[in-house]
Design an enzyme around this catalytic site. Structure first.
Site, short mmCIF file in Angstrom:
data_model
loop_
_atom_site.label_atom_id
_atom_site.label_comp_id
_atom_site.label_asym_id
_atom_site.label_seq_id
_atom_site.Cartn_x
_atom_site.Cartn_y
_atom_site.Cartn_z
N ARG B 39 3.99 -17.46 24.39
CA ARG B 39 5.00 -17.62 25.44
C ARG B 39 4.38 -17.29 26.80
O ARG B 39 4.61 -17.98 27.80
CB ARG B 39 6.18 -16.66 25.21
CG ARG B 39 6.82 -16.75 23.87
CD ARG B 39 8.12 -17.55 23.89
NE ARG B 39 8.78 -17.44 22.60
CZ ARG B 39 8.45 -18.18 21.56
NH1 ARG B 39 7.51 -19.08 21.65
NH2 ARG B 39 9.09 -18.01 20.42
N GLU B 183 17.84 -13.99 6.66
CA GLU B 183 17.56 -15.21 7.43
C GLU B 183 16.82 -16.25 6.59
O GLU B 183 15.59 -16.24 6.51
CB GLU B 183 16.71 -14.86 8.67
CG GLU B 183 16.40 -16.10 9.52
CD GLU B 183 15.57 -15.78 10.76
OE1 GLU B 183 15.31 -14.58 11.01
OE2 GLU B 183 15.18 -16.72 11.48
N LYS B 225 21.78 -14.94 8.92
CA LYS B 225 21.21 -15.64 10.09
C LYS B 225 20.69 -16.99 9.61
O LYS B 225 19.52 -17.13 9.27
CB LYS B 225 20.08 -14.81 10.72
CG LYS B 225 19.45 -15.48 11.94
CD LYS B 225 18.59 -14.50 12.75
CE LYS B 225 17.75 -15.25 13.80
NZ LYS B 225 17.03 -14.36 14.72
N SER B 266 18.52 -20.29 16.72
CA SER B 266 18.58 -21.49 17.54
C SER B 266 17.56 -22.53 17.13
O SER B 266 17.69 -23.69 17.50
CB SER B 266 18.40 -21.13 19.02
OG SER B 266 17.32 -20.23 19.18
N GLY B 267 16.55 -22.15 16.34
CA GLY B 267 15.55 -23.12 15.90
C GLY B 267 14.86 -23.72 17.11
O GLY B 267 14.47 -23.02 18.02
N GLY B 268 14.79 -25.03 17.16
CA GLY B 268 14.11 -25.66 18.29
C GLY B 268 15.07 -26.15 19.35
O GLY B 268 14.69 -26.90 20.24
#
Lengths: 358, 513
Positions: B39, B183, B225, B266-268
């Site tokens: 990031r 998850e 999740k 949220s994934g992608g």
């Protein structure tokens, strides 16, 4: 969808939802010829077709009873019987806003190598039979799997066998337009406490829903018919509130919200007990995404049978007794039963029969 | 009970329930050192501890953000880091009603004999690690299992392995006082349609809950999740309503009512997509026995990271961006997120500002009204407006002519039954543009910056008698006078009413932030 979507999907969903209408429930009048023989014997009535027909006519034409019911489970013979006016029972029921259902299993057989545990048979030709029943007017079906609590029971084997039998039956029914009632009954026999019953019930229900998922059953078009979570028959009794709490919690932990309704079996409970327990469940303030209703056999018919005793002149009184129980249970599904139903002869009598087979 | 009820049972149930509070959600700030490095490199920031600390401090100390959150998932390093004031992050979070959580898995490894499927590791000594984390202040944990969709995937082995791993992790956490977030992420990669995703998600979730039952996990003390049910990344997109329907159906078929909350990953998805989808789910009129909220990482931090770019002078701006995402998702958990609300505000303010100016200038106000309304209807981006108008707005603001408005009318409007008529929607870029303008203007002029960053909404409701009624945060503005002003269409009347409002005096002109 992972669920199998047949041409009957919308109808299945609508019928299942209707059966779960609050204020209504199911009358289980599907005693096989052998079982009904035992009942009739207890009131000294001969077990012939006429008497069986008379009994069912008494039940289905009882004034005020049908509005309290959303479904009646029938035995195969009854599906084709008529009232004394010559009208088919299924038509009487349909006109009264009651869906006819049909018992489709063929009883239990022992599982070799277990300690008296059983599995249920009836899968052979089930598809064809369901088609025929649908044509005759049935719209839902019932299959009873039986498990028991003991030192080493229920075994993993028994749970698996019964769960996958129920799942196979369920998907075959859905292929042919019948809403399957999934009934994994855990017998009340034994001296275990309520916690043991809760643990076993949760385990069995979790296995059932895994099996139903594996078999691509459309949960929105099914119903569940479980036992209530109670102490064993040889254990000390507890209050309806305790039973309600354990039962609803077990359901919360295992039954997906897609299932529209849970219709309890009464097991060996007396008429009044069963009603009080159902009432307590519906009064419980907790998450219940399915409606909680009844599918009672003995717990609806006991006092009616005793009052009838096979005599023509008792029919009216017997029908009155049935109405009292139906009304009481209808109120129980709304949590408004005040415990003031006129107790008929034997309403408070336990109906427990050890190691019940029917 | 079939569920294990250890000494932490009551605490687990309470914590899980709190995390699932409607209006709140989870910030997933648990990027491992490697992942956060990726990031950082995208914004040209060096991956050193002080920068990682600076980023997390930026997020946690954003004014107004913490009330939108019930939990933050941390990476192990962050659990022991402090703010620049020397206060432990976990203490800071707890004091602000946010529960610290901790990522406990150790990444994925390939399953031999499969086509690139994985299982998650991290069970070794998990018990003692959980005890350490509990002592450090963590109260929930996260473990990510990954499955993918392909011709023969997910395989039965992959489903079983990942489900069992999740169940084992869950029970160990519960033994040691941490609420396990379960998850089972089904990746979006692929060209499958939404029905395939739904089928796989249902199969996976059914297996997960069977495994949890087998391992005696106390469901009331867990959270789920999952991925949202969407078409594959290579497939055509669908509307949020379609996603909502398929997702909620999948959950209804598999997730027992005992689970208190479902916190979506949220994934992608983009920030906006994730919020819109969550909002659509909460608006769906079907019985949902668990709350539906968020546990977003990228979908909360993406634009914040970009705004920060590692520079101290950008911190306030980045924090404002972060707050916007938090608020949007908080609204989405209540089904109250309206894309238009924020951006209507900007438009109305501009129209009020420029119209007031033009009225004051006794200029051709009527044509100005037409022009402003035309622009708003055509959804022209604000870049077309001369910057001069914005300067005027600040003049009015400093002169006290334009009063402060309440923000967050969205919730109050939602409680009024009529459907508001929105008359402008602009792109997200407009808001950031507005914020940039405010930063250029503002500098230290924080009130102006706040006003621009706030939302104020006018709800226009068609009524029979007068043709329109105008609701401001103060209540219903009388529209009786509208007819004697100008014979113009509804929206123009509204603009006039806004101006009238802006000249009347209010007892409380406090800024709601």
């Amino acid at each position: 969808m992972s669920a199998f979507t047949s041409k009957f999907a919308d109808e299945l969903i609508a019928n299942a939802a209707y059966i779960g209408t609050p204020g209504k429930g199911i009358l289980a009048a599907d005693e096989s010829t052998g079982t009904i023989g035992k009942r009739l014997a207890s009131i000294n009535v001969e077990n012939n077709e006429t008497n069986r027909r008379n009994l069912r006519e008494l039940l289905f034409t009882a004034p005020g009873a049908l509005p309290c019911l959303s479904g009646v489970i029938l035995f195969e013979e009854t599906l084709y019987q008529k009232s004394s006016d010559g009208k088919l029972f299924v038509d009487i029921l349909k006109e009264g806003g009651v869906l006819p259902g049909i018992k489709v299993d063929k009883g239990t057989v022992e599982l070799a190598g277990t300690n008296g545990e059983t599995t249920t048979q009836g899968l052979d030709g089930l598809g064809e039979r369901c088609k025929k029943y649908y044509e005759a007017g049935a719209r839902f079906a019932k299959w009873r799997a039986v498990l028991k609590i003991g030192e080493n029971e229920p075994s993993e084997h028994s749970i698996h066998e019964n769960a996958y039998g129920l799942a196979r039956y369920a998907v075959i029914c859905q292929e042919n337009g019948l809403v399957p009632i999934v009934e994994p009954e855990i017998l009340v026999d034994g001296s275990h406490d309520i916690h043991k019953c809760a643990a076993v019930t949760e385990k069995v229900l979790a296995a059932c829903y895994k099996a139903l998922s594996d078999h691509h059953v459309l949960l929105e078009g099914t119903l569940l018919k479980p036992n209530m979570v109670t102490p064993g028959s040889d254990s000390a009794k507890v209050t309806p509130e305790v039973i309600a709490e354990h039962t609803v919690r077990a359901l919360q932990r295992t039954v997906p919200a897609a299932v529209p309704a849970v219709v309890f079996l009464s097991g060996g409970q007396s008429e009044e007990e069963a009603t009080k327990n159902l009432n307590a469940m519906n009064q419980l303030k907790t998450k219940k995404p399915w409606s909680l209703s009844f599918s009672f056999g003995r717990a609806l018919q006991q006092s009616t049978l005793k009052t009838w005793a096979g005599k023509e002149e008792n029919v009216k009184a017997a029908q009155e007794a049935l109405y009292v129980r139906c009304k009481a249970n209808s109120e129980a599904t709304l949590g408004t039963y005040k415990g003031d139903a006129k107790l008929g002869d034997g309403a408070a009598e336990s109906l427990h029969v050890k190691d019940y087979k029917y | 009970m079939s569920a294990f009820v250890g000494k932490y049972a009551d605490e687990l149930i309470k914590t899980a329930k709190y995390i699932a509070t409607p209006g709140k959600g989870i910030l997933a700030a648990d990027e491992s050192t490697g992942t956060i490095g990726k990031r950082f490199s995208s914004i040209n920031v060096e991956n050193i501890e002080s920068n990682r600390q600076a980023l997390r401090e930026l997020l946690f100390t954003s004014p107004g953000a913490l009330p939108c959150l019930s939990g933050v998932i941390l990476f192990e390093e962050t659990l022991y880091q402090k703010t620049s004031d020397g206060k432990l992050f976990v203490d800071f979070l707890q004091e602000n009603g946010v529960i610290p959580g901790i990522k406990v898995d150790k990444g994925v490894v390939d399953l031999a004999g499969t086509n690139g499927e994985t299982t998650t590791q991290g069970l070794d000594s998990l018990g003692s690690r959980c005890q350490e984390y509990y002592k450090a202040g963590a109260r929930f944990a996260k473990w990510r299992a990954v499955l993918k969709i392909g011709a023969t995937e997910p395989s039965e082995l992959s489903i079983q392995e990942n489900a069992k791993g999740l169940a084992r992790y869950a029970i160990i956490c519960q033994e040691n006082g941490l609420v396990p977030i379960v998850e089972p992420e089904v990746l979006t990669d692929g060209s499958h349609d939404i029905k395939k995703c739904a089928a796989v998600t249902e199969t996976v979730l059914a297996a997960v809950y069977k495994a949890l039952n087998d391992h005696h996990v106390l469901l009331e003390g867990t959270l789920l999740k999952p991925n949202m049910v969407t078409p594959g990344s290579d497939s055509p997109k669908v509307t949020p309503e379609v996603i909502a329907e398929h997702t909620v159906t999948a959950l209804r078929r598999t997730v027992p009512a005992a689970v208190p909350g479902v916190v979506f990953l949220s994934g992608g998805q983009s920030e906006e997509e994730a919020t819109l989808n969550l909002n659509a789910m909460n608006k769906l009129d079907v019985l949902k026995p668990w709350t539906l909220t968020f546990s977003f990482g990228r979908a909360l931090q993406q634009s914040t990271l970009k705004a920060w770019a590692g520079k101290t002078e950008n911190v306030a701006n980045a924090q404002a961006t972060f707050l916007t995402r938090c608020k949007a998702n908080s609204d989405a958990t209540l089904g109250a997120f309206e894309t238009c609300v924020t951006f209507d505000a900007i438009w109305i303010r501009r129209l009020v500002g420029c119209s007031a100016f033009l009225v004051a200038a006794k200029g051709s106000s009527f044509f100005s009204f037409i022009f402003s309304s035309f622009c708003s209807l055509c959804r022209l981006p604000v870049t077309l407006f001369p910057t001069a108008l914005l300067r005027l707005l600040s003049l009015f603001e400093s002169g006290g002519v334009v009063p402060a408005w309440w923000l967050d009318l969205g919730r109050r409007v939602a409680s009024w039954r009529s459907t508001p008529v929105r008359f402008s929607v602009v792109s997200p870029s407009t808001l950031s543009f507005a914020q940039q303008i405010s930063a250029a203007f503002g500098g230290g002029h924080s009130r102006f910056r706040r006003l621009l960053a706030e939302v104020f909404c006018v709800s226009v409701v068609p009524t029979r008698s007068t043709g329109c009624a105008c609701y401001s945060p103060r209540g219903r503005v009388s529209s009786a006078g509208a007819s004697d002003l100008l014979p113009c269409p509804t929206y123009l009347r509204v603009i006039v009413l806004c101006i009238r409002n802006s000249f009347s005096s209010y007892e409380n002109s406090h800024v709601f932030s």
